[in-house]
Design an enzyme around this catalytic site. Sequence first.
Site, mmCIF file in Angstrom:
data_model
loop_
_atom_site.group_PDB
_atom_site.id
_atom_site.type_symbol
_atom_site.label_atom_id
_atom_site.label_comp_id
_atom_site.label_asym_id
_atom_site.label_seq_id
_atom_site.Cartn_x
_atom_site.Cartn_y
_atom_site.Cartn_z
ATOM 1 C CG ASP A 184 -1.998 -1.050 1.157
ATOM 2 O OD1 ASP A 184 -2.331 -1.481 0.034
ATOM 3 O OD2 ASP A 184 -2.507 -1.447 2.221
ATOM 4 C CG ASP A 208 -1.921 3.384 3.368
ATOM 5 O OD1 ASP A 208 -2.770 4.235 3.661
ATOM 6 O OD2 ASP A 208 -2.113 2.173 3.524
ATOM 7 C CG ASP A 212 -1.030 0.820 8.318
ATOM 8 O OD1 ASP A 212 -0.967 1.944 8.849
ATOM 9 O OD2 ASP A 212 -1.721 0.577 7.314
ATOM 10 N NE ARG A 264 -6.434 6.544 10.162
ATOM 11 C CZ ARG A 264 -6.707 5.691 9.174
ATOM 12 N NH1 ARG A 264 -5.741 4.912 8.699
ATOM 13 N NH2 ARG A 264 -7.912 5.611 8.666
#
Length: 385
Positions: A184, A208, A212, A264
């Site tokens: 990604d 992205d 993650d 985030r």
Amino acid sequence: MATSTQLFFFLPAISFLPLIASSSYPYSIPQTTKNLVLNTIDSCWRANSNWASYRQALADCAVGFGKDAIGGKYGAIYKVTDASDDPVNPKPGTLRYGVVQTRPLWIIFAKDMVIRLKNELIVNSYKTIDGRGANVEIAYGPCITIQGVNHVIIHGISIHDCKPGKSGMVRSSSDHVGHRLGSDGDAISIFGSSNVWVDHCFLARSADGLIDIIHSSTSITISNNYFTQHDKVMLLGHSDQYKEDKIMKVTIAFNHFASGLYERMPRVRFGYAHVVNNRYDGWKMYAIGGSAEPTILSEGNYYIAPSNPSGKQVTKRIAKKDWKNWKWRTYKDAFVNGAYFVPSGYGTCAPYYSSAQAFVAASASLVPALTIHAGPLSCIVGKVC
């Protein structure tokens, strides 16, 4: 509190510490020496001027849920001498050749280099990527994938301007090449993995996320990193339907969330996040967010709200109902420029660390000093870092 200049100036004053005669440091360096303030991770190793002879002792220094990540502690030293990349048949001396080996390796770098990967770098179990002593960048191409493995340490690397990976063949071990559908564009993707520690890295401007942590990944510490110039910084949990992420436990400590970040820091789904002693220099949308009933303990952080009068809230729940029952707590955080945290839920939010994982959070007032050297350190052989 000492200024940043004073903190840096007094670092050489502790270089008289004795040389170490074993692979692990047999002493605990005090957290404060004159005007130098070290957090509990850095105090384990940074004041030893002979760090380069005992690189693998770094594996003893993590705290929190990623404490047991040993990386390549019990393996050989592998030196990267070649910045080129071949995703299928990597040459000896390249980074990819080292990370795909099945045996434990502690990977270091012979010189400064910018590594432009041609496809995602799939890291095998029991690997450490240790950038100390060189200026190492992974940039301008696909970046790092940690998938279905365990015991990985990434330390002292700049990872930025990451691009999506291509569909094609990519080697994941010394004896396996498989077809990948394409990544990604995360700087670091942690997928179905455990015992991972990311420390003292610089992360910015990727296609992205910057980090993650998804698909039942757990036992992870993200510490001493410098994040900047990015929208979706850190995601913990794959989706609101992926309940397997309930096992996820992540410690986020001593990081500097710097300028140009939107949201985030982290966003959490289902699992548990201990967000402790981090510095936040504002945010465009929010700092701490989540959905699907995660548990979040914010402890001893230093939150500086943005100037936007409507953006002072640290927290954001992405939810339709029942968010008031989620366990989100603030404990001894510092709030500057009107920042505020909306707590929720009932019952304890304690991380329940094991005795090895546990550490005492510092006062939020010390966080600007404890995070002043977040990101890769300028380590010179024979001198303290």
